[in-house]
Design an enzyme around this catalytic site. Structure first.
Site, PDB file in Angstrom:
ATOM      1  N   ARG A  91       0.853  -1.190   0.000  1.00 16.94           N
ATOM      2  CA  ARG A  91       0.000   0.000   0.000  1.00 16.94           C
ATOM      3  C   ARG A  91       0.891   1.244   0.000  1.00 16.94           C
ATOM      4  NH1 ARG A  91      -5.526  -0.279   1.622  1.00 16.94           N
ATOM      5  NH2 ARG A  91      -5.328   1.978   1.718  1.00 16.94           N
TER       6      ARG A  91
ATOM      7  N   HIS B  81     -14.937   0.050  -4.169  1.00 16.29           N
ATOM      8  CA  HIS B  81     -15.129   0.007  -2.711  1.00 16.29           C
ATOM      9  C   HIS B  81     -16.332   0.853  -2.344  1.00 16.29           C
ATOM     10  CE1 HIS B  81     -10.910  -1.105  -3.163  1.00 16.29           C
ATOM     11  NE2 HIS B  81     -11.039  -1.745  -2.020  1.00 16.29           N
TER      12      HIS B  81
ATOM     13  N   LYS C   5     -12.109  -6.654  -8.193  1.00 16.50           N
ATOM     14  CA  LYS C   5     -12.192  -6.607  -6.726  1.00 16.50           C
ATOM     15  C   LYS C   5     -13.400  -5.742  -6.361  1.00 16.50           C
ATOM     16  CE  LYS C   5      -9.813  -5.112  -2.549  1.00 16.50           C
ATOM     17  NZ  LYS C   5      -8.906  -4.122  -1.967  1.00 16.50           N
TER      18      LYS C   5
ATOM     19  N   GLN D 297     -11.154  -5.949   9.095  1.00 13.71           N
ATOM     20  CA  GLN D 297     -10.082  -6.751   8.502  1.00 13.71           C
ATOM     21  C   GLN D 297      -9.413  -7.615   9.572  1.00 13.71           C
ATOM     22  OE1 GLN D 297      -6.360  -4.933   6.922  1.00 13.71           O
ATOM     23  NE2 GLN D 297      -7.157  -5.629   4.956  1.00 13.71           N
TER      24      GLN D 297
ATOM     25  N   SER E 126     -15.019 -19.179  20.952  1.00 13.91           N
ATOM     26  CA  SER E 126     -15.480 -20.372  20.228  1.00 13.91           C
ATOM     27  C   SER E 126     -14.781 -20.578  18.880  1.00 13.91           C
ATOM     28  CB  SER E 126     -16.998 -20.324  20.044  1.00 13.91           C
ATOM     29  OG  SER E 126     -17.611 -20.377  21.295  1.00 13.91           O
TER      30      SER E 126
ATOM     31  N   LYS F 197     -30.329 -17.565  22.960  1.00  9.25           N
ATOM     32  CA  LYS F 197     -30.537 -18.968  23.360  1.00  9.25           C
ATOM     33  C   LYS F 197     -32.009 -19.371  23.398  1.00  9.25           C
ATOM     34  CE  LYS F 197     -26.176 -19.701  25.740  1.00  9.25           C
ATOM     35  NZ  LYS F 197     -25.493 -20.135  26.950  1.00  9.25           N
TER      36      LYS F 197
ATOM     37  N   ASN G  65     -28.188 -23.928  23.162  1.00  9.30           N
ATOM     38  CA  ASN G  65     -26.920 -23.283  22.797  1.00  9.30           C
ATOM     39  C   ASN G  65     -26.323 -23.925  21.535  1.00  9.30           C
ATOM     40  OD1 ASN G  65     -25.856 -25.693  23.695  1.00  9.30           O
ATOM     41  ND2 ASN G  65     -24.106 -24.728  24.711  1.00  9.30           N
TER      42      ASN G  65
ATOM     43  N   ASP H  56     -24.594 -26.951  27.466  1.00 12.36           N
ATOM     44  CA  ASP H  56     -24.161 -26.382  28.751  1.00 12.36           C
ATOM     45  C   ASP H  56     -24.511 -27.339  29.881  1.00 12.36           C
ATOM     46  OD1 ASP H  56     -23.126 -24.021  27.802  1.00 12.36           O
ATOM     47  OD2 ASP H  56     -24.976 -22.888  28.045  1.00 12.36           O
TER      48      ASP H  56
ATOM     49  N   ASN I  66     -30.449 -15.892  44.606  1.00 10.05           N
ATOM     50  CA  ASN I  66     -30.211 -14.897  43.559  1.00 10.05           C
ATOM     51  C   ASN I  66     -30.376 -13.495  44.110  1.00 10.05           C
ATOM     52  OD1 ASN I  66     -29.669 -14.353  40.757  1.00 10.05           O
ATOM     53  ND2 ASN I  66     -31.763 -13.537  40.648  1.00 10.05           N
TER      54      ASN I  66
ATOM     55  N   ARG J  89     -36.766 -13.054  40.626  1.00  2.42           N
ATOM     56  CA  ARG J  89     -36.273 -13.910  39.537  1.00  2.42           C
ATOM     57  C   ARG J  89     -35.849 -15.270  40.087  1.00  2.42           C
ATOM     58  NH1 ARG J  89     -31.122 -12.368  35.739  1.00  2.42           N
ATOM     59  NH2 ARG J  89     -31.598 -13.742  33.996  1.00  2.42           N
TER      60      ARG J  89
ATOM     61  N   GLY K  18     -14.661 -22.591  35.153  1.00  4.00           N
ATOM     62  CA  GLY K  18     -15.485 -22.291  33.990  1.00  4.00           C
ATOM     63  C   GLY K  18     -14.823 -22.725  32.681  1.00  4.00           C
TER      64      GLY K  18
ATOM     65  N   GLN L 183     -18.607 -27.938  26.841  1.00  2.00           N
ATOM     66  CA  GLN L 183     -19.789 -27.651  26.004  1.00  2.00           C
ATOM     67  C   GLN L 183     -19.367 -27.527  24.538  1.00  2.00           C
ATOM     68  OE1 GLN L 183     -20.663 -24.554  24.397  1.00  2.00           O
ATOM     69  NE2 GLN L 183     -18.729 -23.635  25.008  1.00  2.00           N
TER      70      GLN L 183
HETATM   71  P1  NAP Z   1     -27.593 -13.981  32.877  1.00  2.00           P
HETATM   72  O1  NAP Z   1     -28.769 -14.760  32.374  1.00  2.00           O
HETATM   73  O2  NAP Z   1     -27.455 -12.554  32.504  1.00  2.00           O
HETATM   74  O3  NAP Z   1     -27.614 -14.064  34.500  1.00  2.00           O
HETATM   75  C1  NAP Z   1     -26.696 -13.345  35.262  1.00  2.00           C
HETATM   76  C2  NAP Z   1     -26.833 -13.723  36.728  1.00  2.00           C
HETATM   77  O4  NAP Z   1     -25.802 -13.037  37.450  1.00  2.00           O
HETATM   78  C3  NAP Z   1     -28.153 -13.309  37.329  1.00  2.00           C
HETATM   79  O5  NAP Z   1     -28.547 -14.266  38.258  1.00  2.00           O
HETATM   80  C4  NAP Z   1     -27.790 -11.986  38.024  1.00  2.00           C
HETATM   81  O6  NAP Z   1     -28.619 -11.683  39.104  1.00  2.00           O
HETATM   82  C5  NAP Z   1     -26.403 -12.307  38.543  1.00  2.00           C
HETATM   83  N1  NAP Z   1     -25.628 -11.107  38.828  1.00  2.00           N
HETATM   84  C6  NAP Z   1     -25.125 -10.216  37.945  1.00  2.00           C
HETATM   85  N2  NAP Z   1     -24.448  -9.253  38.600  1.00  2.00           N
HETATM   86  C7  NAP Z   1     -24.534  -9.552  39.927  1.00  2.00           C
HETATM   87  C8  NAP Z   1     -24.039  -8.938  41.101  1.00  2.00           C
HETATM   88  N3  NAP Z   1     -23.306  -7.820  41.040  1.00  2.00           N
HETATM   89  N4  NAP Z   1     -24.293  -9.526  42.288  1.00  2.00           N
HETATM   90  C9  NAP Z   1     -25.025 -10.651  42.346  1.00  2.00           C
HETATM   91  N5  NAP Z   1     -25.529 -11.273  41.274  1.00  2.00           N
HETATM   92  C10 NAP Z   1     -25.280 -10.737  40.074  1.00  2.00           C
HETATM   93  O7  NAP Z   1     -26.235 -14.676  32.461  1.00  2.00           O
HETATM   94  P2  NAP Z   1     -25.944 -16.229  32.190  1.00  2.00           P
HETATM   95  O8  NAP Z   1     -26.071 -16.506  30.740  1.00  2.00           O
HETATM   96  O9  NAP Z   1     -26.690 -17.067  33.142  1.00  2.00           O
HETATM   97  O10 NAP Z   1     -24.375 -16.274  32.521  1.00  2.00           O
HETATM   98  C11 NAP Z   1     -23.891 -16.125  33.842  1.00  2.00           C
HETATM   99  C12 NAP Z   1     -22.386 -16.297  33.871  1.00  2.00           C
HETATM  100  O11 NAP Z   1     -22.051 -17.621  33.499  1.00  2.00           O
HETATM  101  C13 NAP Z   1     -21.655 -15.425  32.836  1.00  2.00           C
HETATM  102  O12 NAP Z   1     -21.351 -14.199  33.398  1.00  2.00           O
HETATM  103  C14 NAP Z   1     -20.414 -16.237  32.504  1.00  2.00           C
HETATM  104  O13 NAP Z   1     -19.327 -15.815  33.287  1.00  2.00           O
HETATM  105  C15 NAP Z   1     -20.794 -17.638  32.882  1.00  2.00           C
HETATM  106  N6  NAP Z   1     -20.854 -18.519  31.691  1.00  2.00           N
HETATM  107  C16 NAP Z   1     -19.984 -19.555  31.625  1.00  2.00           C
HETATM  108  C17 NAP Z   1     -19.996 -20.395  30.547  1.00  2.00           C
HETATM  109  C18 NAP Z   1     -19.007 -21.522  30.474  1.00  2.00           C
HETATM  110  O14 NAP Z   1     -19.068 -22.289  29.511  1.00  2.00           O
HETATM  111  N7  NAP Z   1     -18.114 -21.643  31.426  1.00  2.00           N
HETATM  112  C19 NAP Z   1     -20.930 -20.223  29.524  1.00  2.00           C
HETATM  113  C20 NAP Z   1     -21.830 -19.169  29.618  1.00  2.00           C
HETATM  114  C21 NAP Z   1     -21.778 -18.321  30.707  1.00  2.00           C
HETATM  115  P3  NAP Z   1     -29.947 -10.780  38.906  1.00  2.00           P
HETATM  116  O15 NAP Z   1     -31.022 -11.732  38.475  1.00  2.00           O
HETATM  117  O16 NAP Z   1     -30.176 -10.207  40.248  1.00  2.00           O
HETATM  118  O17 NAP Z   1     -29.629  -9.747  37.878  1.00  2.00           O
END
Ligand code: NAP
Length: 482
Positions: free
Chosen positions: A19, A98, A123, A186, A220, A269, A290, A305, A359, A364, A444, A451
């Site tokens: 370039r 472009h 191109k 890119q 992933s 999901k 998932n 999961d 929770n 919830r 994790g 998964q």
């Molecule tokens: P989600 O549906 O958004 O749920 C988040 C959860 O975290 C809710 O229960 C929420 O509580 C709670 N939370 C967030 N901030 C908080 C705080 N400051 N204090 C207390 N509770 C809090 O998310 P998700 O899909 O279930 O995922 C949750 C976590 O799982 C992700 O952050 C990620 O790190 C992990 N993950 C791991 C994998 C793996 O393969 N290892 C895959 C996916 C996700 P409220 O209901 O009160 O908001």
């Protein structure tokens, strides 16, 4: 530029674009071409085409003519100047178009105009504003009579940047490094060559993708492409950004690309489960999928999961003093009530464990507990529960808030299993403190790899190279953010 050119040649690049517009002083074309380690494309982009050229237009055209006379292998000429620079010697002509705003509706007309300018290669590069723009672009590439490098820019355009070879593009464009990104979206040469193995993609290569929004930092593609390579499977796995609520429509519109399977992440999901013609009972029980995969022309959905959590806990129990005691009737405390918590409850109930949910938002948490028929404990009382397995399904402790923990160490009991589903970082404060307290731990990363490994097996029908995937993930995490 010569040094970078040599470096790319050492990394087996077969064609390198120089370039000239990025050089601060007037380029010495003869010097750039002398003893060149690979064939080159000489390009000098104007500012109006998002280039860096600061000289006049006559100077730019003179430079391009000079490159042709000096015997450059290819020269890039924009559609509107191609007529002013005639063919000469053995230099091949890339006639380019472009569009940094959109992928226009009249792509075929633009292609016809480019074809009228005596090209060896056409191109055509446009901005993708949705995944469907890639489909139109790849259609054009595959039907072109003149070799056509056609792909889209931007985050949505990664699909066609990586798939254009499958549809007949003679090559694609990649940057020397992240700091040398020449166009939005890119990828680097190393990513295109080593991670996505663009050079090996053919019409037969099977295509998979992870869909979500945001998606740029998903691990992933790294894991699945590494696993394909390791297993000798002819596949490519792409990161695909699809905005919330658009999954069903986009998957339908992408059907000409014959994508064989999708990993599904936030926020799709639930929608993935709804769009599948054949959801399995695991995904239905959890209310989310998932994984989508095609079988006999139909989309099937599952949730890997759940089995990943199940296996991670079963393996973790082996690290406790009473490893032979099954999960049945063990007390499990689950922190969180989101999607992952739901999968964790299901996984534990599959083994008749005694599950309690806690929770931050009581409503919830209580709702999930009622729906899944398990106990609920208010968040502020979580220290009072007697448990043998603690699973963190909240995002607390996740990067960048690595000094946070959802369960302080003075509440922990030794000889319990603490499993943190958070995987960025792997070694969360919760896990560090659990080990100090004499607990067994599971991370994790173990879950994430499991998964993905199960998805790999569904996608390919082959056994997953799980240890290799785990190594790949740890190596990438140690190298820091991409
Ligand atoms: P989600 O549906 O958004 O749920 C988040 C959860 O975290 C809710 O229960 C929420 O509580 C709670 N939370 C967030 N901030 C908080 C705080 N400051 N204090 C207390 N509770 C809090 O998310 P998700 O899909 O279930 O995922 C949750 C976590 O799982 C992700 O952050 C990620 O790190 C992990 N993950 C791991 C994998 C793996 O393969 N290892 C895959 C996916 C996700 P409220 O209901 O009160 O908001």
């Amino acid at each position: 530029m010569r040094a970078q050119h040599r470096e790319l040649a050492e990394q087996k690049a077969e064609l390198v674009e120089l370039r000239l517009d990025w050089m601060r002083s007037r380029p010495d074309v003869g010097r750039l071409l002398k003893d060149r380690p690979t064939p080159v494309i000489i390009t000098c982009r104007r500012r109006q085409d998002c280039g860096q050229w600061s000289g006049t237009e006559p100077q730019r055209l003179a430079l391009l003519r000079e490159a042709i006379v000096a015997g450059a292998d290819y020269v890039d000429l924009e559609l509107d100047v191609a007529g002013r620079i005639p063919r000469y010697g053995s230099t091949k002509r890339i006639i380019s178009y472009h569009n940094f705003e959109e992928t226009p509706g009249d792509l075929e007309d633009i292609h016809r105009e480019l074809a009228d300018c005596d090209p060896d290669i056409i191109k055509i590069v446009t901005m993708a504003n949705c995944q469907e723009d890639n489909v139109r672009m790849l259609n054009l590439v595959s039907s072109a009579q003149i070799p056509t490098v056609g792909f889209c820019m931007g985050e949505f355009g990664i699909t066609s940047r990586l798939l254009c070879g499958k549809y007949g593009s003679p090559f694609t464009y990649a940057g020397f490094s992240r700091s040398r990104e020449m166009a939005p979206g890119q990828l680097t040469y190393a990513e295109v060559r080593n991670l996505y193995r663009f050079n090996r993609v053919t019409a037969r290569t099977k295509v998979f993708a992870v869909v979500g929004d945001p998606i740029a930092h998903s691990m992933s593609p790294l894991l699945h492409n590494a696993a394909f390579r390791r297993a000798g499977f002819d596949g490519i796995y792409l990161p695909m950004r699809i905005p919330e609520g658009m999954l069903t429509e986009t998957v339908e519109n992408l059907s000409p690309l014959d994508i064989q399977g999708y990993s599904v992440t936030i926020p799709h999901k639930q929608e993935a489960l709804q769009l599948a013609a054949v959801p399995d009972s695991e995904a239905q029980d959890i209310g989310a999928a998932n994984t989508l995969f095609r079988q006999d022309g139909l989309w099937h959905a599952t949730n890997t999961d759940c089995s990943a959590i199940e296996q991670t806990v079963l393996d973790g129990l082996k690290r406790l003093p009473n490893p032979d005691r099954p999960l049945m009737d063990r007390r499990v405390l689950i922190l969180g009530a989101g999607g992952v918590a739901r999968a964790a409850v299901q996984a534990m109930q599959n083994h008749d464990a005694r599950v309690t949910i806690t929770n931050r938002s009581a409503d919830r948490g209580r709702e999930l507990a009622e729906e899944m028929e398990c106990a609920f404990l208010p968040w502020e009382n979580r220290s009072t529960e007697d448990y043998e397995v603690l699973i963190n399904c909240t995002s607390v402790g996740m990067h960048p808030n690595v000094d946070d923990t959802p369960f302080p160490d003075y509440w922990m009991r030794e000889n319990t299993l603490v499993f943190d589903t958070v995987y960025t970082p792997e070694n969360t404060l919760l896990l560090k403190q659990a080990r100090e307290r004499g607990c067994a731990t599971a991370s994790g990363v173990e879950m994430f790899v499991r998964q993905a490994a199960r998805q790999f097996e569904i996608f390919t029908g082959l056994e997953a190279p799980r240890e290799y995937m785990e190594e790949t993930m740890r190596r990438a995490m140690a190298a820091g953010p991409r």
